[in-house]
Enzyme design. Structure first.
Site, PDB file in Angstrom:
ATOM      1  N   ILE A 152       7.890   7.770  16.547  1.00 57.03           N
ATOM      2  CA  ILE A 152       8.092   8.415  15.271  1.00 57.03           C
ATOM      3  C   ILE A 152       6.873   9.141  15.433  1.00 57.03           C
ATOM      4  O   ILE A 152       6.611  10.196  15.067  1.00 57.03           O
ATOM      5  CB  ILE A 152       7.929   6.747  14.155  1.00 57.03           C
ATOM      6  CG1 ILE A 152       9.010   6.084  14.455  1.00 57.03           C
ATOM      7  CG2 ILE A 152       7.480   7.583  12.713  1.00 57.03           C
ATOM      8  CD1 ILE A 152       9.812   6.700  13.861  1.00 57.03           C
TER       9      ILE A 152
ATOM     10  N   ARG B 112      -4.823  10.744   4.059  1.00 59.93           N
ATOM     11  CA  ARG B 112      -3.792  11.676   4.316  1.00 59.93           C
ATOM     12  C   ARG B 112      -2.277  11.613   3.093  1.00 59.93           C
ATOM     13  O   ARG B 112      -2.567  12.540   2.631  1.00 59.93           O
ATOM     14  CB  ARG B 112      -2.714  10.649   6.078  1.00 59.93           C
ATOM     15  CG  ARG B 112      -2.931  12.318   7.081  1.00 59.93           C
ATOM     16  CD  ARG B 112      -2.075  12.442   8.053  1.00 59.93           C
ATOM     17  NE  ARG B 112      -0.348  12.591   7.435  1.00 59.93           N
ATOM     18  CZ  ARG B 112       0.021  13.526   7.440  1.00 59.93           C
ATOM     19  NH1 ARG B 112      -1.146  14.389   8.129  1.00 59.93           N
ATOM     20  NH2 ARG B 112       1.303  13.243   7.412  1.00 59.93           N
TER      21      ARG B 112
ATOM     22  N   LYS C 275       0.810  -0.893   0.067  1.00 59.04           N
ATOM     23  CA  LYS C 275       0.098  -0.165  -0.137  1.00 59.04           C
ATOM     24  C   LYS C 275       1.331   1.223  -0.250  1.00 59.04           C
ATOM     25  O   LYS C 275       0.539   2.311  -0.979  1.00 59.04           O
ATOM     26  CB  LYS C 275      -0.836  -0.314   1.033  1.00 59.04           C
ATOM     27  CG  LYS C 275      -1.174   0.966   1.885  1.00 59.04           C
ATOM     28  CD  LYS C 275      -2.245   1.516   2.890  1.00 59.04           C
ATOM     29  CE  LYS C 275      -1.758   1.323   3.871  1.00 59.04           C
ATOM     30  NZ  LYS C 275      -1.551   2.839   4.275  1.00 59.04           N
ATOM     31  N   ASN C 276       1.975   1.117   0.576  1.00 57.91           N
ATOM     32  CA  ASN C 276       2.404   2.857   0.879  1.00 57.91           C
ATOM     33  C   ASN C 276       3.312   2.761   0.041  1.00 57.91           C
ATOM     34  O   ASN C 276       3.604   4.222  -0.321  1.00 57.91           O
ATOM     35  CB  ASN C 276       3.145   2.090   2.526  1.00 57.91           C
ATOM     36  CG  ASN C 276       2.155   2.744   3.813  1.00 57.91           C
ATOM     37  OD1 ASN C 276       1.153   2.838   3.435  1.00 57.91           O
ATOM     38  ND2 ASN C 276       2.850   2.651   4.395  1.00 57.91           N
TER      39      ASN C 276
ATOM     40  N   ARG D  30       0.972  14.804  12.931  1.00 57.50           N
ATOM     41  CA  ARG D  30       1.194  14.533  11.790  1.00 57.50           C
ATOM     42  C   ARG D  30       0.850  15.473  10.706  1.00 57.50           C
ATOM     43  O   ARG D  30       0.297  15.603  10.051  1.00 57.50           O
ATOM     44  CB  ARG D  30       0.413  13.690  11.151  1.00 57.50           C
ATOM     45  CG  ARG D  30       1.262  12.618  11.766  1.00 57.50           C
ATOM     46  CD  ARG D  30      -0.113  11.522  11.173  1.00 57.50           C
ATOM     47  NE  ARG D  30       1.130  10.069  10.342  1.00 57.50           N
ATOM     48  CZ  ARG D  30       0.052   8.822   9.559  1.00 57.50           C
ATOM     49  NH1 ARG D  30      -0.981   8.625   9.593  1.00 57.50           N
ATOM     50  NH2 ARG D  30       1.421   8.677   8.716  1.00 57.50           N
TER      51      ARG D  30
ATOM     52  N   ARG E 161      -8.600  -1.334   4.843  1.00 62.56           N
ATOM     53  CA  ARG E 161      -7.675  -0.399   4.048  1.00 62.56           C
ATOM     54  C   ARG E 161      -6.003  -0.327   4.186  1.00 62.56           C
ATOM     55  O   ARG E 161      -5.726   0.131   3.017  1.00 62.56           O
ATOM     56  CB  ARG E 161      -7.328   1.421   4.931  1.00 62.56           C
ATOM     57  CG  ARG E 161      -8.449   2.195   5.107  1.00 62.56           C
ATOM     58  CD  ARG E 161      -7.764   3.478   6.206  1.00 62.56           C
ATOM     59  NE  ARG E 161      -7.152   4.567   5.498  1.00 62.56           N
ATOM     60  CZ  ARG E 161      -6.586   5.781   6.430  1.00 62.56           C
ATOM     61  NH1 ARG E 161      -7.133   5.445   7.314  1.00 62.56           N
ATOM     62  NH2 ARG E 161      -5.544   6.010   5.296  1.00 62.56           N
TER      63      ARG E 161
ATOM     64  N   ASP F 206       5.208   0.966  12.013  1.00 56.70           N
ATOM     65  CA  ASP F 206       4.013   0.509  11.645  1.00 56.70           C
ATOM     66  C   ASP F 206       3.707  -0.956  12.006  1.00 56.70           C
ATOM     67  O   ASP F 206       2.332  -2.041  11.909  1.00 56.70           O
ATOM     68  CB  ASP F 206       3.768   0.365   9.949  1.00 56.70           C
ATOM     69  CG  ASP F 206       3.775   2.279   9.673  1.00 56.70           C
ATOM     70  OD1 ASP F 206       2.595   2.553   9.963  1.00 56.70           O
ATOM     71  OD2 ASP F 206       3.246   1.897   7.810  1.00 56.70           O
TER      72      ASP F 206
ATOM     73  N   CYS G 120      -4.953  13.230  12.960  1.00 56.55           N
ATOM     74  CA  CYS G 120      -5.504  11.867  13.176  1.00 56.55           C
ATOM     75  C   CYS G 120      -5.314  10.634  13.934  1.00 56.55           C
ATOM     76  O   CYS G 120      -4.640  11.798  14.924  1.00 56.55           O
ATOM     77  CB  CYS G 120      -4.690  10.985  11.292  1.00 56.55           C
ATOM     78  SG  CYS G 120      -3.058  10.194  11.889  1.00 56.55           S
TER      79      CYS G 120
HETATM   80  C1  UD1 Z   1       4.301   7.362   6.497  1.00 58.43           C
HETATM   81  C2  UD1 Z   1       3.463   5.927   6.090  1.00 58.43           C
HETATM   82  C3  UD1 Z   1       3.341   5.467   7.643  1.00 58.43           C
HETATM   83  C4  UD1 Z   1       4.364   5.081   8.576  1.00 58.43           C
HETATM   84  C5  UD1 Z   1       5.366   6.646   8.573  1.00 58.43           C
HETATM   85  C6  UD1 Z   1       6.190   6.232   9.019  1.00 58.43           C
HETATM   86  C7  UD1 Z   1       2.868   5.925   3.774  1.00 58.43           C
HETATM   87  C8  UD1 Z   1       1.249   6.391   2.747  1.00 58.43           C
HETATM   88  N1  UD1 Z   1       2.801   6.007   5.069  1.00 58.43           N
HETATM   89  O1  UD1 Z   1       3.843   8.265   6.907  1.00 58.43           O
HETATM   90  O2  UD1 Z   1       2.262   3.946   7.129  1.00 58.43           O
HETATM   91  O3  UD1 Z   1       3.704   5.410   9.704  1.00 58.43           O
HETATM   92  O4  UD1 Z   1       4.933   6.887   7.243  1.00 58.43           O
HETATM   93  O5  UD1 Z   1       6.613   5.193   8.501  1.00 58.43           O
HETATM   94  O6  UD1 Z   1       3.789   5.758   3.256  1.00 58.43           O
HETATM   95  N2  UD1 Z   1       6.706  15.051  10.132  1.00 58.43           N
HETATM   96  C9  UD1 Z   1       6.787  16.480  10.313  1.00 58.43           C
HETATM   97  N3  UD1 Z   1       6.720  17.712   9.235  1.00 58.43           N
HETATM   98  C10 UD1 Z   1       6.036  16.841   7.983  1.00 58.43           C
HETATM   99  C11 UD1 Z   1       6.351  15.379   8.220  1.00 58.43           C
HETATM  100  C12 UD1 Z   1       6.167  14.437   8.628  1.00 58.43           C
HETATM  101  O7  UD1 Z   1       6.608  16.648  11.804  1.00 58.43           O
HETATM  102  O8  UD1 Z   1       5.877  17.412   7.359  1.00 58.43           O
HETATM  103  C13 UD1 Z   1       6.775  13.948  10.945  1.00 58.43           C
HETATM  104  C14 UD1 Z   1       5.293  12.886  11.534  1.00 58.43           C
HETATM  105  O9  UD1 Z   1       4.449  13.772  12.776  1.00 58.43           O
HETATM  106  C15 UD1 Z   1       6.213  11.561  12.019  1.00 58.43           C
HETATM  107  C16 UD1 Z   1       7.279  11.453  11.644  1.00 58.43           C
HETATM  108  O10 UD1 Z   1       7.952  13.200  10.661  1.00 58.43           O
HETATM  109  O11 UD1 Z   1       5.991  12.501  14.007  1.00 58.43           O
HETATM  110  C17 UD1 Z   1       7.109  10.782  10.333  1.00 58.43           C
HETATM  111  O12 UD1 Z   1       6.258  10.997   9.326  1.00 58.43           O
HETATM  112  P1  UD1 Z   1       6.776  10.547   7.756  1.00 58.43           P
HETATM  113  O13 UD1 Z   1       8.034   9.684   7.496  1.00 58.43           O
HETATM  114  O14 UD1 Z   1       6.169  11.861   7.273  1.00 58.43           O
HETATM  115  O15 UD1 Z   1       4.846   9.691   7.562  1.00 58.43           O
HETATM  116  P2  UD1 Z   1       4.225  10.147   6.639  1.00 58.43           P
HETATM  117  O16 UD1 Z   1       5.271   9.613   5.369  1.00 58.43           O
HETATM  118  O17 UD1 Z   1       2.737  10.642   7.079  1.00 58.43           O
END
Ligand code: UD1
Length: 420
Positions: free
Chosen positions: A329, A93, A22-23, A122, A399, A307, A117
């Site tokens: 995370i 998201r 999925k990711n 996030r 999902r 995850d 969320c």
């Molecule tokens: C992706 C995955 C999700 C997984 C996560 C971490 C997908 C669709 N989803 O989510 O399943 O749990 O990676 O491996 O691939 N952050 C910020 N600012 C930003 C972006 C992120 O502070 O602009 C923080 C987030 O709040 C979190 C951390 O960075 O604490 C990691 O988030 P991120 O790696 O971006 O997760 P996603 O891409 O949303």
């Protein structure tokens, strides 16, 4: 709303085919916005989130064909609408991933802010900051991100991430393929799904160096072209079924699962007393003896994936001894703890850590969870629990897990979906 009923206590034995990730599928689909020519994904999973992304791309104006039997998705055509509306972004998201390609190719985009969320706040600041460094002008207005590229399009830039982000790395990697000049992404995420995305972009004509490392160098090109790309197998689905096999004391072949994508999870499973071996066609996961408590901390890849945290916690709930599980995370990613405790687990969460004191046996109960991985951890617990477990709010599972009840019942679980 559908529910899932499990009668626990049966060992899982047999083979489970692992679907496309999925990711990986979601950013790969967003990359289709970079060209009018067809992008075909093979090994595409059939999941609710993939359907949401299909709906998003269709409303942008792309044509989509999803052949579920052949497991292919083909996307083609130009975007005629550059807005990603609240109703779709709110559902998922990862919709934010259309921002980079729309901006890079069409010079502007309007994308709803994803908002909070269930697993924490996030934010998307890293996505936006990176695009601004590439020259974009970004305004936040009425819950929307309004973004405009400079005249002549996005410019290459050196971007340091102060925190590792999967989504921000993907958005900026995609955007940089069509930018003017060279972009460097430093402290980039290097999850296998990002490597998969990079390989697909290269097949479309992008110039990317450093694939698989935390430093990506992208030389922008003026256009990209058609490609066909297989979606990488889902390491989280594989890890989830590994925990399911282990908790029941069974032996399961995870067809197509890749050892190198599951390194940290396999190390921890082995330490806990689970055998994991590479076989032709996949990974075999078996447990003959007892489980021991092991401490785990979630980290960006190649560390232990956030995850997989909930599923591993379910396994540790019946291990001998204690296990300390630390989530680094996301804040607020322990929603499964009270539900697991209702099934007889002894887990004490405080801040970002949880102490799991293993119990001899869990007992079935009606449970529900508020996110995907938390829900599946309750299924894992239910497989080992005495009596009947009913998991409510199955839409979370749909999902991210394809036909989970069919895959588990095919290896001996007593599990069924109750439509409702
Ligand atoms: C992706 C995955 C999700 C997984 C996560 C971490 C997908 C669709 N989803 O989510 O399943 O749990 O990676 O491996 O691939 N952050 C910020 N600012 C930003 C972006 C992120 O502070 O602009 C923080 C987030 O709040 C979190 C951390 O960075 O604490 C990691 O988030 P991120 O790696 O971006 O997760 P996603 O891409 O949303």
């Amino acid at each position: 709303m559908d529910r899932i009923r499990i009668r626990g206590g049966r060992a899982l034995n047999g083979s489970i085919p692992i679907s496309g990730a999925k990711n990986a599928g979601l950013p790969l689909m967003a990359a289709a916005l970079l060209t009018d020519q067809p992008l075909t994904l093979t090994n595409a999973p059939d999941l609710a989130d993939i359907a949401t992304m299909s709906g998003l791309l269709r409303q942008h104006g792309l044509s989509l064909e999803h052949d579920k039997t052949a497991r292919t998705i083909t996307m083609s055509g130009a975007a005629t609408n550059l807005e990603a509306p609240y109703d779709l972004v709110r559902k998922m998201r990862a919709s934010i991933l259309v921002l980079g390609p729309l901006l890079a190719r069409y010079g502007q985009a309007r994308v709803s802010l994803p908002g909070g969320c269930a697993i924490g706040t996030r934010p998307v600041d890293l996505h936006l900051k990176g695009l601004e460094q590439m020259g974009a002008e970004i305004n936040l207005e009425a819950g929307y991100i309004d973004a405009k590229a400079p005249k002549g399009g996005l410019k290459g830039a050196k971007i340091y991430f102060n925190q590792v982000s999967v989504g921000a790395t993907e958005n900026l990697l995609i955007a940089a393929t069509l930018a003017d000049g060279v972009t460097e992404l430093v402290n980039a995420a290097r999850e296998p799904e990002i490597t998969d995305l990079a390989h697909c972009l290269i097949a479309m004509g992008a110039k990317i160096e450093g694939v698989g490392t935390d430093r990506l160098r992208i030389e922008g090109v003026s256009s990209l072209h058609a490609a066909t790309h297989p979606v990488v197998p889902d390491r989280i689905e594989a890890g989830t079924f590994a925990c399911a096999a282990a908790i029941t004391g069974g032996s399961v072949l995870l067809e197509g699962a890749k050892l190198e994508h599951l390194g940290a999870v396999i190390r921890v499973l082995r330490e806990a007393g689970v055998a994991v071996e590479q076989e032709e066609g996949g990974l075999r996961v078996s447990r003959l003896n007892g489980l021991h408590g092991v401490d785990v901390m979630t980290e960006p890849f190649p560390g232990f994936a956030t995850d997989m945290q909930a599923q591993f916690m379910a396994l540790m709930a019946v291990a001998e001894g204690a296990s300390m599980i630390t989530e680094t995370i996301f804040e607020n990613r322990f929603m499964h703890v009270p539900e697991l405790n209702r099934m007889g687990a002894n887990i004490n969460a405080h801040g970002s850590s949880a102490i799991v004191r293993g119990v001899k046996k869990l007992s079935g109960a009606p449970v529900m969870a508020t996110d995907l991985r938390a829900s599946v951890s309750l299924i894992i617990a239910g497989l080992a629990a005495g009596g009947e477990t009913i998991v409510n709010r199955v839409y979370h599972l749909d999902r991210g897990y394809e036909r989970i009840e069919q895959k588990l019942s095919a290896v001996g679980a007593d599990i069924e979906r109750i439509p409702g």
